[in-house]
Design an enzyme around this catalytic site. Structure first.
Site, short mmCIF file in Angstrom:
data_model
loop_
_atom_site.label_atom_id
_atom_site.label_comp_id
_atom_site.label_asym_id
_atom_site.label_seq_id
_atom_site.Cartn_x
_atom_site.Cartn_y
_atom_site.Cartn_z
N ASP A 175 -2.22 -4.88 0.12
CA ASP A 175 -1.75 -6.16 0.62
C ASP A 175 -2.52 -6.66 1.84
O ASP A 175 -2.85 -7.85 1.94
CB ASP A 175 -0.25 -6.13 0.90
CG ASP A 175 0.20 -4.93 1.73
OD1 ASP A 175 -0.64 -4.14 2.18
OD2 ASP A 175 1.43 -4.79 1.91
N GLN A 233 0.81 -1.21 0.00
CA GLN A 233 0.00 0.00 0.00
C GLN A 233 0.85 1.27 0.00
O GLN A 233 2.03 1.25 0.32
CB GLN A 233 -0.91 0.01 1.23
CG GLN A 233 -2.10 -0.93 1.13
CD GLN A 233 -3.06 -0.73 2.28
OE1 GLN A 233 -2.91 -1.32 3.34
NE2 GLN A 233 -4.06 0.11 2.08
N HIS A 234 0.19 2.37 -0.37
CA HIS A 234 0.65 3.75 -0.15
C HIS A 234 1.75 4.23 -1.09
O HIS A 234 1.96 5.43 -1.19
CB HIS A 234 1.17 3.96 1.28
CG HIS A 234 0.29 3.44 2.36
ND1 HIS A 234 -1.05 3.73 2.44
CD2 HIS A 234 0.56 2.64 3.42
CE1 HIS A 234 -1.56 3.14 3.50
NE2 HIS A 234 -0.61 2.47 4.11
#
Length: 472
Positions: free
Chosen positions: A234, A71-72
């Site tokens: 994830d 992520q991110h």
């Protein structure tokens, strides 16, 4: 037999599982490594995906595929689809000041209400603000912002930079897609959709953002006609891979440590401790993350000159509480609590407890206490916790299991080792293919008896409180 493929493009590697869409039976799998670092050229992920697919025997016979990813991460593209600079990953803390600036400008409570999260260095919005402040020329070139799994899904569907020979459909930026789970980790998306004002506040101007696709919708097709699912972050993919339901709390010990639950209602925490993410099914995924998880054991094993198995054996020689030795393991700063500039500290050391077993035990206890604090934070928002599902490579260590039963105050269940993020992506691919969420079984390796020892968390709480002022 219809086959589906699930991909886990994680911080460290790319894993591919190919499963029977009806039963979930594993047919074949493959993997490839990613470069080390907190910023990575996304083209390495694309190359690793090709290698991992080849190692899994390719996509022969596969009817649908879906990609889950870390992520991110900030992937910024120019108008011709080129990656402008290496992607900043979730564990890159250089945007800590940018997070503070955004909170000062908008307000923590307003952020939580609008997006379900309060900015920290991990989130995409803070990385965009860092880009605007530190690399303004690059920021001005940004035509589209994607997350790691968004970009890989786009590339798999045949799109890419204008001069790429393996991107026959070219740089069509509005064909980028994502899902609710990954969008919810940007800090510019809420249940009402993208919050463009927050995006502009971060980046300085508007940009193309991936279209948010529903969990069971087709995102597109690969070049060979294979259905492509929307993908997921994830942690959301892991929850789907575990078939987690309300009442389950997943504790994952990998590069990062995460604690997340599945809830039917959204959660907003104005303190920013718990991120009110979305999941991969239409529900929500309140989550805390720690930057220091399995690497705590890596560092301690290296210090003592042993491997992980020997470290665990040493730890189990010591009594609960490590005779007063406490490790607060903020080796790489920390996200929960939000102390990006923190460092680790040992405390309570005496001549009697400065022993290899006590030091080993303190490492396991520090790691798990940080996650238990996260569980408390999630429960403080009214989230039910009936059992903990303990996953990740470190969950196979007998010391992690034994000490987890002494740290957590709810039953701990250890599923059999598996690639649950990739499995969640495969489940999503099967859902897209058949129109029905699959009911594949999840095998349990061990159910631990609750053996809570209060001394462990009491010592840790005191040591963490003492360390925090110096670290902040």
């Amino acid at each position: 037999m219809a086959l589906v493929a699930g991909v886990d493009s994680s911080t460290q590697s790319c894993k591919v599982v190919i499963r029977d869409a009806a039963t979930g039976a594993l047919v074949r799998e493959g993997r490839a490594s990613h470069p080390v670092g907190t910023e990575v050229d996304p083209h390495h992920w694309w190359e690793a995906l090709q290698s991992a697919l080849a190692a899994a025997g390719g996509l022969e016979g596969v009817a649908a595929v879906s990609i889950a990813g870390q992520q991110h991460g900030m992937v910024v593209l120019d108008g011709e689809g080129r990656v402008i600079r290496p992607a900043l990953l979730w564990n890159d803390t250089r945007s800590a000041q940018a997070a503070r600036d955004l909170i000062d400008e908008v307000g923590a409570a307003a952020y939580a209400e609008r997006t379900g999260v309060v900015p920290v260095a991990s989130f995409t919005a803070t990385k965009l603000r860092w880009l605007r402040d530190a690399e303004p020329a690059n920021a001005e070139r940004v035509a589209a912002v994607a997350l790691p799994h968004d970009w890989l899904t786009w590339r798999l569907r045949g799109y890419g930079p204008i001069d790429a020979t393996d991107a026959p459909l070219g740089p069509v930026l509005h064909k980028l897609v994502t899902d609710r789970s990954d969008a919810s980790g940007t800090a510019y998306w809420g249940t009402g959709g993208y919050d463009r004002e927050l995006l502009v506040r971060a980046l300085g101007h508007d940009a193309v953002l991936p279209r948010v696709v529903c969990p069971s919708d087709v995102a597109g097709h690969a070049a060979n006609g294979i259905l492509v699912g929307p993908g997921a972050g994830d942690n959301a993919a892991a929850a789907l891979g575990l078939d987690a339901a309300p009442g389950d709390v997943v504790v994952s010990i990998g590069t990062s440590g995460t604690v997340f639950a599945v809830t039917e209602a959204s959660v907003a925490d104005s303190t920013g401790t718990v991120a009110g993410f979305a999941d991969a099914t239409g529900n929500f995924l309140p989550l805390i993350a720690t930057l220091n998880a399995a690497r705590v054991l890596d560092a301690t094993a290296g210090l003592l000159g042993v491997d992980h198995e020997q470290l665990g054996a040493l730890a189990l020689e010591a009594e609960p509480g490590a005779s007063g030795a406490v490790l607060v393991p903020y080796f790489e700063g920390e996200r929960t609590p939000n102390l990006p500039d923190a460092t680790a500290s040992f405390s309570g050391l005496t001549l009697a407890n400065t022993t290899r077993p006590s030091i080993a035990r303190a490492a396991f206890e520090g790691l798990l206490c940080g996650l238990a604090d996260g569980l408390d934070a999630v429960r403080s928002l009214g989230v039910a916790a009936e059992r903990v599902l303990l996953i990740g490579g470190a969950a196979q260590n007998p010391a992690v299991r034994a000490i987890a039963a002494q740290v957590f105050d709810v039953p701990v269940v250890v599923p059999e080792p598996g690639e649950y993020v990739a499995d969640g992506a495969a489940r999503q691919a099967a859902w897209v293919l058949t129109g029905t969420r699959p009911s594949w079984p999840v095998a349990i390796d061990e159910e631990l008896v609750v053996d809570t020892r209060g001394v462990i968390r009491q010592q840790y709480a005191a040591a963490a409180a003492a360390a925090a002022p110096a670290a902040s």
